[in-house]
Design an enzyme around this catalytic site. Structure first.
Site, PDB file in Angstrom:
ATOM      1  N   GLY A  49       0.840  -1.189   0.000  1.00  0.00           N
ATOM      2  CA  GLY A  49       0.000   0.000   0.000  1.00  0.00           C
ATOM      3  C   GLY A  49       0.873   1.236   0.000  1.00  0.00           C
ATOM      4  N   ASP A  50       0.630   2.110   0.945  1.00  0.00           N
ATOM      5  CA  ASP A  50       1.408   3.352   1.045  1.00  0.00           C
ATOM      6  C   ASP A  50       2.268   3.369   2.310  1.00  0.00           C
ATOM      7  OD1 ASP A  50      -0.644   3.607   2.869  1.00  0.00           O
ATOM      8  OD2 ASP A  50      -1.160   5.653   2.320  1.00  0.00           O
ATOM      9  N   GLU A  51       2.678   2.178   2.761  1.00  0.00           N
ATOM     10  CA  GLU A  51       3.518   2.058   3.955  1.00  0.00           C
ATOM     11  C   GLU A  51       4.950   1.699   3.574  1.00  0.00           C
ATOM     12  OE1 GLU A  51       0.318   0.592   7.290  1.00  0.00           O
ATOM     13  OE2 GLU A  51       1.387  -0.930   6.139  1.00  0.00           O
TER      14      GLU A  51
END
Length: 142
Positions: A49-51
């Site tokens: 994801g956006d991690e």
């Protein structure tokens, strides 16, 4: 060493509005900036994801980790140009230090994640130290 657990702020609206292909290009650009902002001895990884996670090794003090976190915040604040769009995102970062916040990878990741969510609860575009380091906590927004 230190573990920095990072989440992009305002990524979902960009992904939803401009599509997943644009979101993927933005994530690659973010990764490039993160890598350019750390030392050769450090590791940058995207969890999904956006991690992202950055492992800082070595770090002498919590101040060293905080200095690098500030540098990462600043690097990502600069607008990204993607296919004719200027995109603005920021990071929220949680920092866990070895050994005071944990003596194994799983514990350090949990502590850094908890610190990141604590920073998010107080606003975005900042960093926070893990709970075990709360006495030296410097919740920062640069």
């Amino acid at each position: 060493m230190a573990v920095l657990f990072m989440d992009l702020d305002a990524f979902k609206p960009i992904n939803d509005w401009l599509g997943h292909a644009m979101g993927d290009r933005l994530l690659r650009l973010v990764a490039e900036r993160l890598k350019a902002s750390v030392r050769a001895t450090d590791t940058v990884a995207r969890l999904g994801g956006d991690e992202f996670v950055v492992v800082l090794a070595p770090v002498q003090t919590d101040v060293d980790a905080q200095r690098i976190a500030s540098k990462l915040l600043q690097a990502v604040r600069e607008p990204f140009k993607v296919d004719g769009h200027e995109l603005q995102v920021s990071l929220t970062i949680g920092i866990a230090l070895y050994p005071q916040d944990g003596d194994d990878a799983a514990t350090l990741m949990r502590q850094a994640d908890a610190a990141m969510y604590r920073a998010k609860s107080l606003g975005r575009d900042r960093f926070s130290m893990a709970p075990a380091s709360a006495g030296r906590d410097h919740l920062e927004r640069e």
